[in-house]
Write a protein that holds these residues in place. Structure first.
Motif, short mmCIF file in Angstrom:
data_model
loop_
_atom_site.label_atom_id
_atom_site.label_comp_id
_atom_site.label_asym_id
_atom_site.label_seq_id
_atom_site.Cartn_x
_atom_site.Cartn_y
_atom_site.Cartn_z
N UNK A 86 0.82 -1.22 0.00
CA UNK A 86 0.00 0.00 0.00
C UNK A 86 0.85 1.26 0.00
N UNK A 87 2.13 1.11 0.35
CA UNK A 87 3.05 2.27 0.34
C UNK A 87 3.74 2.40 -1.02
N UNK A 88 3.50 1.42 -1.91
CA UNK A 88 4.13 1.47 -3.24
C UNK A 88 3.19 2.18 -4.23
N UNK A 89 3.69 2.44 -5.43
CA UNK A 89 2.84 3.02 -6.48
C UNK A 89 2.10 1.87 -7.15
N UNK A 90 0.80 1.99 -7.23
CA UNK A 90 -0.03 0.95 -7.85
C UNK A 90 0.10 1.12 -9.36
N UNK A 91 1.25 0.68 -9.90
CA UNK A 91 1.65 1.08 -11.26
C UNK A 91 1.10 0.22 -12.40
N UNK A 92 0.38 -0.85 -12.07
CA UNK A 92 -0.20 -1.67 -13.14
C UNK A 92 -1.66 -1.22 -13.34
N UNK A 93 -2.00 -0.68 -14.53
CA UNK A 93 -3.37 -0.19 -14.74
C UNK A 93 -4.41 -1.30 -14.52
N UNK A 94 -5.59 -0.93 -14.03
CA UNK A 94 -6.63 -1.90 -13.71
C UNK A 94 -6.95 -2.81 -14.89
N UNK A 95 -7.04 -2.21 -16.09
CA UNK A 95 -7.40 -3.05 -17.25
C UNK A 95 -6.30 -4.06 -17.54
N UNK A 96 -5.05 -3.69 -17.28
CA UNK A 96 -3.94 -4.64 -17.49
C UNK A 96 -4.02 -5.75 -16.45
N UNK A 97 -4.35 -5.40 -15.20
CA UNK A 97 -4.53 -6.40 -14.15
C UNK A 97 -5.56 -7.43 -14.60
N UNK A 98 -6.68 -6.90 -15.08
CA UNK A 98 -7.79 -7.79 -15.47
C UNK A 98 -7.43 -8.63 -16.70
N UNK A 99 -6.72 -8.03 -17.64
CA UNK A 99 -6.29 -8.79 -18.83
C UNK A 99 -5.38 -9.94 -18.40
#
Ligand code: SF4
Length: 437
Positions: free
Chosen positions: A339-352
């Motif tokens: 949670x202290x990191x940058x959530x750098x993977x876009x949601x659509x990429x996560x889902x793909x």
């Protein structure tokens, strides 16, 4: 409020989240029953005037479902349809101050370990003599057995230690009493659960005691199927595999969340294990327990996950050919290390990425199932639905794994009974067969 009035009321317990929450709700349910309360679990009748919601606070979707459920009943209270609304469980443990401010219609919020306080508020006594006894909300023939509470692991993405606290093992004796009570009431399948079942005993006995625990449960007459869930890969107690192999009533099945495979991700996730050692562990599990079914859980899109990391994960799923794979998209949870990191993977990429893994696994599951055609398996039947009896082999856990369908026109079996089934057809995730007389 006068204690006396509560007893004439009707309570409905709503359970959200995981099997550990189900056990907590069952303990609450049993305590209220033992106090002669008129109480039901997940009743659809809408005739209860007191609602207790046991929430989940794990990841976004689960949190949203919990909040929506609280809001639904808060509205019912505003409309005078219910008198009292109480909230307990992980979301309440994690966000009590915020929830009290945001949804003040709730009469009281309780934490995950505040059962005695909740009972007291309802005017019930906490009955110590009930420890180990519990009314089930699952079908009587299978039950979850929580062997410990909390977790000491530092996994980067996980908020469970925030909500459930440090690892606390139950004693051998308490667990044996619980299993004997369950078996006495007709339970045949015991699902061993924890946040981390392989940590069992370290806090209480100063050593990993999962193997001994499995032996002790296996020694209990009537425990026909014992199934191990939530094993942790790092420092895995290999002696547990010998017990799984040697005992006929322990399912040749293991649920072992691996979460990822690339060294970069395993390090970032603080899983305490490498790719090489993970692959070795999977091989050892298969060598030591021939024919064992392996279930795992993976995460797509954790901060820092590169295309290369993801390709490694795909290659692992393709080559390891695990029997059952569940995948989550990473959820950015405050209070966790990630949670202290940058959530750098876009949601659509996560889902793909999650969809890609499930596509690969669908093919693997289909191929594994095709190999089962013509073979006969011992099946525990869970329910009858749409003209079919539906059950599971020892390689399938309830709610999450494959099922076996048997046409009810030409076959008969009592729900909760075992029967031998010859597999005649297979789909990607299920089997079809006939009962062997
Ligand atoms: S083992 Fe890791 S993922 Fe599992 S409950 Fe503990 S911290 Fe969370």
């Amino acid at each position: 409020m006068k204690t006396k009035t509560l007893k004439q009321d009707k309570i409905n317990i709503i359970t959200l989240g995981c099997s550990k929450n189900i056990v907590d709700s069952e303990v609450l349910f049993s305590q209220l029953k033992a106090n002669d309360f008129n109480v039901e679990h997940e009743s659809k009748k809408e005739d209860a005037n007191i609602i207790i919601i046991n929430t989940c606070g794990f990841i976004d979707n689960a949190k949203q479902e919990s909040i929506d459920t609280i809001l639904r009943f808060a509205e019912a209270k505003q409309d005078g349809k219910i008198d009292k609304l109480f909230v307990t469980g992980c979301l309440s443990q994690r966000y009590k101050p915020e929830l009290e401010k945001e949804i003040p219609d709730v009469d009281q919020y309780f934490g995950t370990l505040h059962l005695p306080q909740l009972l007291k508020t309802l005017g019930a006594d906490y009955k110590h003599e009930l420890i180990g006894e519990r009314l089930l909300t699952t079908p009587q023939h299978f039950a979850y057995l929580k062997i410990s509470e909390g977790c000491d692991r530092p996994c980067s993405f996980c908020a469970i230690p925030i909500m459930r606290g440090k690892h606390v093992s139950k004693s051998f004796e308490q667990i044996e009493t619980e299993v004997k009570g369950l078996v006495k009431n007709g339970t045949k399948e015991i699902l061993v659960i924890a946040q981390d079942s392989t940590f069992y005993g370290l806090d209480l006995y100063g050593d990993r005691k999962l193997a001994e625990l499995l032996s002790r449960i296996s020694d209990i007459e009537g425990a026909d199927w014992i199934r191990l869930h939530y094993a942790y890969p790092s420092q895995f107690p290999m002696d547990a595999l010998d017990v799984i192999r040697e005992r006929n009533n322990i399912c040749k099945y293991i649920d072992i969340p691996l979460q990822h495979i690339s060294d970069n991700m395993l390090k970032t996730m603080r899983r305490g294990i490498t790719k090489k050692r993970t692959l070795e562990l999977v091989d050892t599990i298969r060598q030591k327990v021939s024919g064992i079914a392996i279930r795992t859980t993976l995460i797509a899109g954790h901060p820092g996950e590169t295309e290369k990391d993801f390709e490694e994960l795909c290659e692992f799923v393709e080559t390891a050919k695990l029997d059952r794979v569940g995948i989550f998209t990473y959820s950015h949870e405050e209070g966790t290390h990630a949670g202290t990191m940058i959530d750098d993977v876009p949601q659509e990429v996560k889902e793909e990425r999650a969809a890609t893994i499930m596509d690969i696994q669908q093919g693997i599951s289909a191929a594994i199932n095709q190999q089962k055609i013509g073979k006969t398996f011992k099946v525990l039947f869970d329910r009858k639905e749409d003209g079919q009896f539906i059950g599971r082999t020892e390689f399938d856990s309830p709610e999450v794994d494959n099922e076996v369908m048997v046409d009810a026109k030409n076959n008969y079996v009592r729900i909760g009974d075992f029967a031998d089934v010859k597999i005649t057809e297979a789909t990607d995730f299920d089997l079809i067969g006939t009962i062997i007389k």
